[in-house]
Design an enzyme around this catalytic site. Structure first.
Site, PDB file in Angstrom:
ATOM      1  CB  ALA A 199      -0.960  -0.007   1.191  1.00 47.90           C
ATOM      2  CB  CYS A 200       3.494   2.534  -2.252  1.00 46.44           C
ATOM      3  SG  CYS A 200       4.779   1.292  -2.019  1.00 46.44           S
ATOM      4  CB  ILE A 201       0.209   6.644  -0.264  1.00 46.22           C
ATOM      5  CG1 ILE A 201      -0.782   5.648   0.331  1.00 46.22           C
ATOM      6  CG2 ILE A 201      -0.489   7.963  -0.577  1.00 46.22           C
ATOM      7  CD1 ILE A 201      -2.062   5.488  -0.453  1.00 46.22           C
ATOM      8  CB  THR A 228      -2.829   3.667  -3.432  1.00 50.26           C
ATOM      9  OG1 THR A 228      -2.262   2.718  -2.524  1.00 50.26           O
ATOM     10  CG2 THR A 228      -4.116   3.134  -3.991  1.00 50.26           C
ATOM     11  CG  ASN A 229       0.776  -0.128  -3.933  1.00 51.16           C
ATOM     12  OD1 ASN A 229       0.708   0.110  -2.744  1.00 51.16           O
ATOM     13  ND2 ASN A 229       1.879   0.060  -4.628  1.00 51.16           N
TER      14      ASN A 229
END
Length: 347
Positions: free
Chosen positions: A24-26, A197-198
């Site tokens: 869950a990179c943002i 996000t992803n």
């Protein structure tokens, strides 16, 4: 009680819009009160990917990194970048103020690169190619829409598939998202695309955003650490945050936004192994051409002024080694040392 049940039904409906598992990179674009732009990003991964920072000058001879048939180029722009497993450029900002961030995307399908008949480029070089060659989002969109190469995506060193989507931002606030789905390049280009996000794919992220805007974050926001929930919370918080005119407050606001959706170290989901802790956070201050970095393993923040790096043609590549998790604070351009560049991910 009726209101709580109502919002619970709303949350269930929103979550039903997508079905996925992903880290869950943002990434977001924050507009300051002086009309400049700041890009915030978190790196969430199941393990420390051994990120170092690099200063790459203009005039570097490059190729796609996958042997015969690789595309080649000479860098027009210098850049400061963050590496990933020492085989990929995962983000960075160049001397023109173009910011590129690559985030993992489970649904990625680059297609059969070798059957395309096009020059080849490693997925690890994709972000660097953009930083080396373009000054603005519009320039990059125009060039990449012609698909000058096909992406080769070998397995990452930890065994994960190397699939990602790329986001760009520049000094005008322009934004673009690049995804490969079903072997086809999809580009979303509009300054309003301020959060990514992803998973899910960006078109579904836009649907989520539209849905939750009708609800209003003061009433209810989804709270898990999955990508969709964090996308919704980031959108709401970004729109609610004041546009600070003071430079320090603007950067502090950007950091507060990215920390608010970060995942603590040690958090993982056995049922969804790609949901993982936040390893580091970065803030790219486009107006001041300053790149901030915060490791989750360190109690300090440091930054790099691009104008203080040696990025003109003829300069040597330089590295800021973060492998020992050093405690660095303040401006750190003088801590880079000459080093041989890493090789892009290959078979």
């Amino acid at each position: 009680m009726k209101r709580l049940r109502h919002y619970g039904m709303i949350a269930a409906t929103a979550l039903a819009l997508v079905s996925f598992e992903a880290d869950a990179c943002i990434r977001f674009i924050y507009e300051t009160g002086t009309g400049t732009y700041v890009v915030g990003r978190s790196m969430d991964w199941m393990q420390d990917p051994g990120t170092d920072l690099w200063a790459f000058p203009q005039g570097m001879k490059r190729d796609g990194g996958v042997g015969e048939g690789s595309i080649s180029w000479t860098s027009k722009h210098g850049s400061v970048i963050a590496s990933f497993y020492s085989v990929a450029t995962v983000e960075g900002m160049n001397d023109a103020g173009l910011v590129a961030n690559t985030l993992y995307l489970t649904e990625t399908d680059y297609g059969d690169a070798k059957a395309s008949g096009k020059p080849l480029i490693s997925v690890g070089a994709w972000t660097q190619y953009v930083l080396d060659n373009f000054a603005t989002v519009a320039e990059a969109v125009d060039a990449l829409s012609k698909e000058p190469f096909a992406i080769v995506a070998p397995t990452l060193p930890n065994g994960s598939a190397a699939g990602g989507h790329l986001s760009l931002a520049d000094s005008t606030g322009d934004s673009a998202i690049f995804e490969y789905l079903g072997g086809k390049l999809v580009i979303h280009h509009d300054p309003k695309y301020t959060v990514m996000t992803n998973s899910p794919t960006f078109d579904k992220q836009l649907a989520l955003s539209a849905y939750w805007q009708e609800i209003g974050g003061m009433n209810f926001l989804p709270g898990t650490i999955k990508s969709a929930d964090r996308f919704v919370r980031t959108n709401w918080a970004l729109n609610a945050a004041p546009k600070e005119k003071d430079e320090r407050l603007a950067i502090a606001t950007a950091f507060s936004l990215i920390r608010a959706v970060s995942v603590p170290l040690g958090i993982a989901d056995k049922e969804a192994p790609n949901i993982a802790s936040t390893i580091w956070r970065s803030i790219s201050d486009i107006g001041n051409k300053r790149y901030y970095f915060e490791s989750s393993y360190s109690p300090t923040i440091f930054w790099v002024d691009i104008d203080k790096l040696k990025l003109s043609e003829g300069a040597k590549p330089m590295k800021l080694d973060l492998s020992s998790r050093p405690i660095i604070a303040g401006e750190a351009s003088d801590k880079f040392v000459e080093a041989e560049p890493f090789k892009f991910l290959s078979n």
